[in-house]
Each structure stands twice: as C-alpha cells, then as structure tokens.
Design a protein around this motif. Sequence first.
Motif, PDB file in Angstrom:
ATOM      1  N   ASP A 119      53.369  23.637  44.073  1.00  0.00           N
ATOM      2  CA  ASP A 119      52.651  24.876  43.775  1.00  0.00           C
ATOM      3  C   ASP A 119      53.023  25.376  42.375  1.00  0.00           C
ATOM      4  O   ASP A 119      52.142  25.793  41.607  1.00  0.00           O
ATOM      5  N   ILE A 120      54.310  25.339  42.060  1.00  0.00           N
ATOM      6  CA  ILE A 120      54.764  25.797  40.744  1.00  0.00           C
ATOM      7  C   ILE A 120      54.119  24.959  39.640  1.00  0.00           C
ATOM      8  O   ILE A 120      53.665  25.506  38.615  1.00  0.00           O
ATOM      9  N   LYS A 121      54.061  23.658  39.832  1.00  0.00           N
ATOM     10  CA  LYS A 121      53.433  22.780  38.836  1.00  0.00           C
ATOM     11  C   LYS A 121      51.959  23.132  38.651  1.00  0.00           C
ATOM     12  O   LYS A 121      51.461  23.164  37.520  1.00  0.00           O
ATOM     13  N   ARG A 122      51.260  23.393  39.772  1.00  0.00           N
ATOM     14  CA  ARG A 122      49.837  23.727  39.671  1.00  0.00           C
ATOM     15  C   ARG A 122      49.638  25.069  38.971  1.00  0.00           C
ATOM     16  O   ARG A 122      48.710  25.232  38.161  1.00  0.00           O
ATOM     17  N   ALA A 145      39.094  29.256  33.751  1.00  0.00           N
ATOM     18  CA  ALA A 145      40.524  28.958  33.707  1.00  0.00           C
ATOM     19  C   ALA A 145      41.338  30.105  34.301  1.00  0.00           C
ATOM     20  O   ALA A 145      42.331  29.876  35.003  1.00  0.00           O
ATOM     21  N   ASP A 146      40.938  31.341  34.023  1.00  0.00           N
ATOM     22  CA  ASP A 146      41.638  32.503  34.570  1.00  0.00           C
ATOM     23  C   ASP A 146      41.506  32.534  36.084  1.00  0.00           C
ATOM     24  O   ASP A 146      42.481  32.770  36.808  1.00  0.00           O
ATOM     25  N   LEU A 147      40.290  32.269  36.563  1.00  0.00           N
ATOM     26  CA  LEU A 147      40.066  32.237  38.006  1.00  0.00           C
ATOM     27  C   LEU A 147      40.878  31.120  38.644  1.00  0.00           C
ATOM     28  O   LEU A 147      41.450  31.296  39.730  1.00  0.00           O
ATOM     29  N   ALA A 148      40.965  29.967  37.981  1.00  0.00           N
ATOM     30  CA  ALA A 148      41.738  28.840  38.516  1.00  0.00           C
ATOM     31  C   ALA A 148      43.217  29.205  38.635  1.00  0.00           C
ATOM     32  O   ALA A 148      43.894  28.790  39.589  1.00  0.00           O
ATOM     33  N   PHE A 149      43.729  29.975  37.674  1.00  0.00           N
ATOM     34  CA  PHE A 149      45.129  30.416  37.752  1.00  0.00           C
ATOM     35  C   PHE A 149      45.347  31.277  38.998  1.00  0.00           C
ATOM     36  O   PHE A 149      46.294  31.067  39.766  1.00  0.00           O
ATOM     37  N   HIS A 150      44.477  32.256  39.203  1.00  0.00           N
ATOM     38  CA  HIS A 150      44.640  33.151  40.349  1.00  0.00           C
ATOM     39  C   HIS A 150      44.430  32.412  41.675  1.00  0.00           C
ATOM     40  O   HIS A 150      45.083  32.731  42.676  1.00  0.00           O
ATOM     41  N   VAL A 153      47.658  30.624  42.445  1.00  0.00           N
ATOM     42  CA  VAL A 153      48.619  31.571  43.025  1.00  0.00           C
ATOM     43  C   VAL A 153      48.280  31.819  44.494  1.00  0.00           C
ATOM     44  O   VAL A 153      49.166  31.817  45.360  1.00  0.00           O
ATOM     45  N   ALA A 154      47.009  32.015  44.789  1.00  0.00           N
ATOM     46  CA  ALA A 154      46.593  32.258  46.173  1.00  0.00           C
ATOM     47  C   ALA A 154      46.966  31.078  47.070  1.00  0.00           C
ATOM     48  O   ALA A 154      47.480  31.262  48.183  1.00  0.00           O
ATOM     49  N   HIS A 155      46.745  29.867  46.590  1.00  0.00           N
ATOM     50  CA  HIS A 155      47.077  28.685  47.394  1.00  0.00           C
ATOM     51  C   HIS A 155      48.581  28.579  47.632  1.00  0.00           C
ATOM     52  O   HIS A 155      49.017  28.045  48.665  1.00  0.00           O
ATOM     53  N   ALA A 156      49.378  29.098  46.703  1.00  0.00           N
ATOM     54  CA  ALA A 156      50.834  29.049  46.849  1.00  0.00           C
ATOM     55  C   ALA A 156      51.336  29.983  47.942  1.00  0.00           C
ATOM     56  O   ALA A 156      52.497  29.899  48.351  1.00  0.00           O
ATOM     57  N   THR A 157      50.478  30.874  48.447  1.00  0.00           N
ATOM     58  CA  THR A 157      50.888  31.750  49.553  1.00  0.00           C
ATOM     59  C   THR A 157      50.917  30.989  50.871  1.00  0.00           C
ATOM     60  O   THR A 157      51.597  31.410  51.809  1.00  0.00           O
ATOM     61  N   HIS A 158      50.126  29.913  50.959  1.00  0.00           N
ATOM     62  CA  HIS A 158      49.996  29.116  52.185  1.00  0.00           C
ATOM     63  C   HIS A 158      49.516  29.983  53.355  1.00  0.00           C
ATOM     64  O   HIS A 158      49.787  29.674  54.517  1.00  0.00           O
ATOM     65  N   SER A 170      35.374  34.552  45.211  1.00  0.00           N
ATOM     66  CA  SER A 170      35.430  33.939  43.882  1.00  0.00           C
ATOM     67  C   SER A 170      34.261  34.332  42.984  1.00  0.00           C
ATOM     68  O   SER A 170      34.447  34.536  41.778  1.00  0.00           O
ATOM     69  N   ALA A 171      33.063  34.450  43.542  1.00  0.00           N
ATOM     70  CA  ALA A 171      31.908  34.819  42.716  1.00  0.00           C
ATOM     71  C   ALA A 171      32.083  36.218  42.143  1.00  0.00           C
ATOM     72  O   ALA A 171      31.796  36.462  40.965  1.00  0.00           O
ATOM     73  N   ALA A 172      32.584  37.141  42.982  1.00  0.00           N
ATOM     74  CA  ALA A 172      32.818  38.500  42.501  1.00  0.00           C
ATOM     75  C   ALA A 172      33.973  38.514  41.501  1.00  0.00           C
ATOM     76  O   ALA A 172      33.929  39.247  40.514  1.00  0.00           O
ATOM     77  N   LEU A 173      35.008  37.710  41.753  1.00  0.00           N
ATOM     78  CA  LEU A 173      36.117  37.625  40.812  1.00  0.00           C
ATOM     79  C   LEU A 173      35.634  37.110  39.461  1.00  0.00           C
ATOM     80  O   LEU A 173      36.063  37.584  38.414  1.00  0.00           O
ATOM     81  N   ARG A 174      34.756  36.128  39.501  1.00  0.00           N
ATOM     82  CA  ARG A 174      34.222  35.564  38.250  1.00  0.00           C
ATOM     83  C   ARG A 174      33.511  36.656  37.451  1.00  0.00           C
ATOM     84  O   ARG A 174      33.719  36.795  36.247  1.00  0.00           O
ATOM     85  N   ALA A 175      32.684  37.438  38.127  1.00  0.00           N
ATOM     86  CA  ALA A 175      31.982  38.532  37.451  1.00  0.00           C
ATOM     87  C   ALA A 175      32.970  39.586  36.968  1.00  0.00           C
ATOM     88  O   ALA A 175      32.816  40.151  35.883  1.00  0.00           O
ATOM     89  N   SER A 176      34.005  39.840  37.768  1.00  0.00           N
ATOM     90  CA  SER A 176      35.016  40.837  37.419  1.00  0.00           C
ATOM     91  C   SER A 176      35.787  40.411  36.174  1.00  0.00           C
ATOM     92  O   SER A 176      36.020  41.210  35.261  1.00  0.00           O
ATOM     93  N   ILE A 177      36.187  39.145  36.116  1.00  0.00           N
ATOM     94  CA  ILE A 177      36.936  38.638  34.967  1.00  0.00           C
ATOM     95  C   ILE A 177      36.074  38.691  33.711  1.00  0.00           C
ATOM     96  O   ILE A 177      36.525  39.072  32.637  1.00  0.00           O
ATOM     97  N   THR A 178      34.799  38.320  33.861  1.00  0.00           N
ATOM     98  CA  THR A 178      33.880  38.360  32.720  1.00  0.00           C
ATOM     99  C   THR A 178      33.741  39.775  32.194  1.00  0.00           C
ATOM    100  O   THR A 178      33.817  40.028  30.988  1.00  0.00           O
ATOM    101  N   ALA A 179      33.545  40.730  33.116  1.00  0.00           N
ATOM    102  CA  ALA A 179      33.390  42.130  32.714  1.00  0.00           C
ATOM    103  C   ALA A 179      34.667  42.657  32.082  1.00  0.00           C
ATOM    104  O   ALA A 179      34.637  43.404  31.105  1.00  0.00           O
ATOM    105  N   ALA A 180      35.809  42.275  32.647  1.00  0.00           N
ATOM    106  CA  ALA A 180      37.090  42.738  32.111  1.00  0.00           C
ATOM    107  C   ALA A 180      37.280  42.230  30.690  1.00  0.00           C
ATOM    108  O   ALA A 180      37.735  42.961  29.813  1.00  0.00           O
ATOM    109  N   GLY A 181      36.908  40.982  30.460  1.00  0.00           N
ATOM    110  CA  GLY A 181      37.039  40.423  29.116  1.00  0.00           C
ATOM    111  C   GLY A 181      36.207  41.184  28.117  1.00  0.00           C
ATOM    112  O   GLY A 181      36.640  41.433  26.978  1.00  0.00           O
ATOM    113  N   THR A 182      35.029  41.617  28.531  1.00  0.00           N
ATOM    114  CA  THR A 182      34.156  42.390  27.645  1.00  0.00           C
ATOM    115  C   THR A 182      34.739  43.763  27.372  1.00  0.00           C
ATOM    116  O   THR A 182      34.787  44.231  26.238  1.00  0.00           O
TER     117      THR A 182
END
Length: 224
Positions: A119-122, A145-150, A153-158, A170-182
């Motif tokens: 998990d740490i490596k990923r 890439a940002d979504l893949a990082f989060h 982390v989620a997968h590391a919770t098991h 994930s779709a909402a997160l993608r839109a959220s990250i895009t909006a946050a970047g703007t």
Amino acid sequence: MSLRTAQRASLVDQVIDQLKEQITSGSWPMNGKIPTETVLAEQLGVGRNTVREAVRALTHAGLLECRQGDGTYVRATSELSGAMLRRLRQAEQLEILEVRRALEVESARLAATRRTDDDIKRIEAALAERDRAWELDDPDFFVEADLAFHMAVAHATHNLVLIDLFEDFSAALRASITAAGTSLNSSYIPHDAIARAIAAGDAAAAERAGHACMEHILIALTEA
C-alpha cells in the motif's frame, strides 16, 4: 469474460444480469463503449428487442448511457454509483467537498493503521505521478493523478465499504478536484504530509494532514 447463451426463462432478467456482470467485473470499462445491440443479441442468443429492453433497464438504473447516433457507454459500475451520480448533479460544489472531506480524512486515518508495504509503495507511486502531472501543467492529467492518489489511500484502509463508496463517488470527486484546481488559481496543495504520516503509521498525523488539505480547498472555494 465471455457472454453465455441465455436460457429461455426470464430472458430479459438474465440478459440484465449478464450485462451487469460485464460492467461490475471491468470487462466493459468505465466510460467505454459497449458492443452494439446486434452483436450482443448474437452473443447472447436472444432477440434484439430483449437486448434493447435490458439496456434500457440498465440505462434507467444509471449504469449505462445511450448517446444518440454514437452508441451506449458505461457511466457507473453499480446501481449505487448511478443513483449517486444522478443525485450529485443536483448538489452544490461545497456540499460535495464537505462529503469528500469526511471520506478523505477518515481514509487517511484508517490507512495509517492498516496499510501494508505494498500500500505504501502504491501511495508513494501515486504521489510521484501527481507531482509529475503538476509539473507538466496538464490539468486533465493532474485531476486523474490526484484522484488516483486518494484512491490509493482509500484502498490502504482495507475497508471494502469505504473503498466502494470512493469508487462510486469518483465521478463527483473528479468534478470536485477540477473545480478546486480552478478556484485555487494554480496554487499547489502538497499531499506529501498525508503520505508520510500513513507510511509512519501515525493515524493522528494522517488525519491532521488530510483535514488541512481539505480545509485549504474549502477556504479557497468559499473565498472564490
């Protein structure tokens, strides 16, 4: 995964189940175009009307999307995901970010106590890819890439329920990250502290780092 010839009883339900299996297993990837009605009818050994009815049911459930003149695409991996997408279209950006904060802060905390060496490596690989995307100044690449990082982390919770929620969200997160970047006007929000705390097994530090990251985004959004 190959499709099986359907039996005669409850044909539509059987076809729905088989098409759903293609979606949930990943054989038909997210945002990918599914085979045509004719091809599916041949593979399943049923009439086109049966396939059409099954596709219509999965479209209504939110798993598929029919695009006039183009074809049918996978838009969600579960009924929950489809329902969530419909609901989130009506949500305010602030509401989505508040839910995202709850998920990500708890994910960071749990990941710090449950992560494995793999998990740490990923997580570290995802963090490096996120940094590379920022340096390349590629907004679309950075969002993924940002979504893949989060997600790492989620997968590391098991915690399978939490992982499913993240994937469905994930779709909402993608839109959220895009909006946050703007809204942040190209400000960079480092995630190194989250990764370090998780690697160190420090749940409190991971929770603080995740919370600080999301507070930065929320403040920027409300001030924009």
